[in-house]
Design a protein around this motif. Structure first.
Motif, PDB file in Angstrom:
ATOM      1  N   UNK A   7       0.554  -1.143   0.248  1.00  0.00           N
ATOM      2  CA  UNK A   7       0.127  -0.244  -0.196  1.00  0.00           C
ATOM      3  C   UNK A   7       0.327   1.015   0.571  1.00  0.00           C
ATOM      4  N   UNK A   8       2.344   0.661   0.271  1.00  0.00           N
ATOM      5  CA  UNK A   8       2.967   2.377   0.425  1.00  0.00           C
ATOM      6  C   UNK A   8       3.470   2.600  -1.321  1.00  0.00           C
ATOM      7  N   UNK A   9       3.693   1.672  -1.775  1.00  0.00           N
ATOM      8  CA  UNK A   9       4.572   1.864  -3.438  1.00  0.00           C
ATOM      9  C   UNK A   9       3.363   1.773  -4.439  1.00  0.00           C
ATOM     10  N   UNK A  10       1.972   1.296  -4.531  1.00  0.00           N
ATOM     11  CA  UNK A  10       0.944   1.207  -5.932  1.00  0.00           C
ATOM     12  C   UNK A  10       0.685   2.445  -5.653  1.00  0.00           C
ATOM     13  N   UNK A  11       0.505   3.742  -4.397  1.00  0.00           N
ATOM     14  CA  UNK A  11      -0.220   4.316  -5.132  1.00  0.00           C
ATOM     15  C   UNK A  11       1.565   5.475  -5.962  1.00  0.00           C
ATOM     16  N   UNK A  12       2.082   4.445  -5.798  1.00  0.00           N
ATOM     17  CA  UNK A  12       3.406   5.247  -6.911  1.00  0.00           C
ATOM     18  C   UNK A  12       3.503   4.955  -8.138  1.00  0.00           C
ATOM     19  N   UNK A  13       2.865   4.591  -8.693  1.00  0.00           N
ATOM     20  CA  UNK A  13       3.689   3.895  -9.770  1.00  0.00           C
ATOM     21  C   UNK A  13       2.614   4.635 -10.875  1.00  0.00           C
ATOM     22  N   UNK A  14       2.011   4.448 -10.564  1.00  0.00           N
ATOM     23  CA  UNK A  14       1.378   6.049 -11.996  1.00  0.00           C
ATOM     24  C   UNK A  14       2.019   7.094 -11.594  1.00  0.00           C
ATOM     25  N   UNK A  15       2.311   8.423 -10.869  1.00  0.00           N
ATOM     26  CA  UNK A  15       2.250   9.453 -10.476  1.00  0.00           C
ATOM     27  C   UNK A  15       4.706   9.150 -11.259  1.00  0.00           C
ATOM     28  N   UNK A  16       4.979   8.110 -10.553  1.00  0.00           N
ATOM     29  CA  UNK A  16       6.679   7.633 -11.419  1.00  0.00           C
ATOM     30  C   UNK A  16       6.755   6.987 -12.909  1.00  0.00           C
ATOM     31  N   UNK A  17       5.213   6.812 -13.470  1.00  0.00           N
ATOM     32  CA  UNK A  17       5.256   6.647 -14.577  1.00  0.00           C
ATOM     33  C   UNK A  17       4.279   7.549 -15.330  1.00  0.00           C
ATOM     34  N   UNK A  18       4.043   7.874 -15.497  1.00  0.00           N
ATOM     35  CA  UNK A  18       2.608   9.106 -15.818  1.00  0.00           C
ATOM     36  C   UNK A  18       2.345   8.835 -17.425  1.00  0.00           C
TER      37      UNK A  18
END
Length: 247
Positions: free
Chosen positions: A9-20
């Motif tokens: 849950x700490x990493x999944x929300x970062x997936x899109x902003x790190x690969x927009x």
């Protein structure tokens, strides 16, 4: 088990902003139109970008993924309410008869064993109506993409709202025949919290992919290059045999 990049849950929300930049999905959206699909199963839908894109165009979409944290992100996106989200995989689907199933990104390569891959294709074939299609992408093994999966080629620093500075890189941990394992490292915010995600992909040849699809009752009808990675990835279009029930 899904990789931590999708399940934590700490990493999944970062997936899109790190690969927009998801312009790679434009080709798949075009294929959906080309194949005349109105009902789509997105296997390994992740954070739901493609599923929500199709739903915004009025298609009936089912997104399936084993990572609950990614599905939680997906459910918060525009048009998410129009998608049927399933936590699981292609072997545990309810009865479906979709026009098209898709496996974008690395989805087709996460099934490392022949048994897991065959079971997945059998599940997909059951979910696709006779005469319907499966579209997947897979990297060209001969290009040996993993040779650039090191800190020198992948290191990046991004500033994200609510998180701060995020430093990322990828390093290969093992290459065994056509199976490649690698670790993604994330250093988060002012506290420099370090999180890692271990992944393994199987680099099947096009001949192997074609044979495995055929064994599942899915005949390859077209092979294209991925527009975002010309010469590096195949986009494979297969049709479920109309004269034989899926196994």
């Amino acid at each position: 088990m899904p990789d931590a990049a999708f399940a934590d849950p700490r990493l999944a929300p970062l997936y899109d902003p790190l690969d927009p930049d998801r312009s790679d999905l434009d080709h798949y959206a075009t294929l959906v139109d080309e194949l005349g699909a109105r009902t789509v199963l997105d296997v390994g839908c992740g954070t739901g970008t493609f599923a929500c894109l199709l739903a915004s165009r009025g298609l009936d979409v089912v997104g399936v993924d084993p990572a609950r944290a990614s599905l939680d992100v997906a459910r918060g996106k525009p048009c998410a309410d129009a998608v049927t989200w399933i936590e699981g995989d292609a072997t545990t689907l309810p009865p479906l008869a979709v026009d098209l199933a898709t496996m974008t990104g690395n989805v087709a390569q996460v099934f490392v064993t022949d048994e897991a891959w065959a079971a997945t294709l059998a599940g997909v074939a059951r979910a696709v109506r006779p005469g319907g299609h499966l579209v997947l992408e897979t990297r060209v093994p001969e290009r040996r993409a993993w040779l650039e999966w090191d800190r020198a080629h992948t290191h990046d620093v991004t500033e994200l709202d609510g998180v701060g500075r995020v430093e990322t890189w990828t390093e290969v941990t093992e290459v065994r025949d056509d199976v490649v394992s690698f670790r993604s490292t994330y250093v988060l915010g002012p506290a420099h919290e370090v999180l890692t995600s271990d992944s393994t992909l199987r680099f099947r040849s096009l001949a192997q992919v074609t044979a495995s699809l055929g064994a599942a009752g899915l005949d390859v009808v077209d092979v294209r290059e991925a527009p975002d990675r010309p010469g590096r990835e195949h986009v494979v279009v297969a049709r479920r045999r109309p004269d034989r029930a899926a196994s």
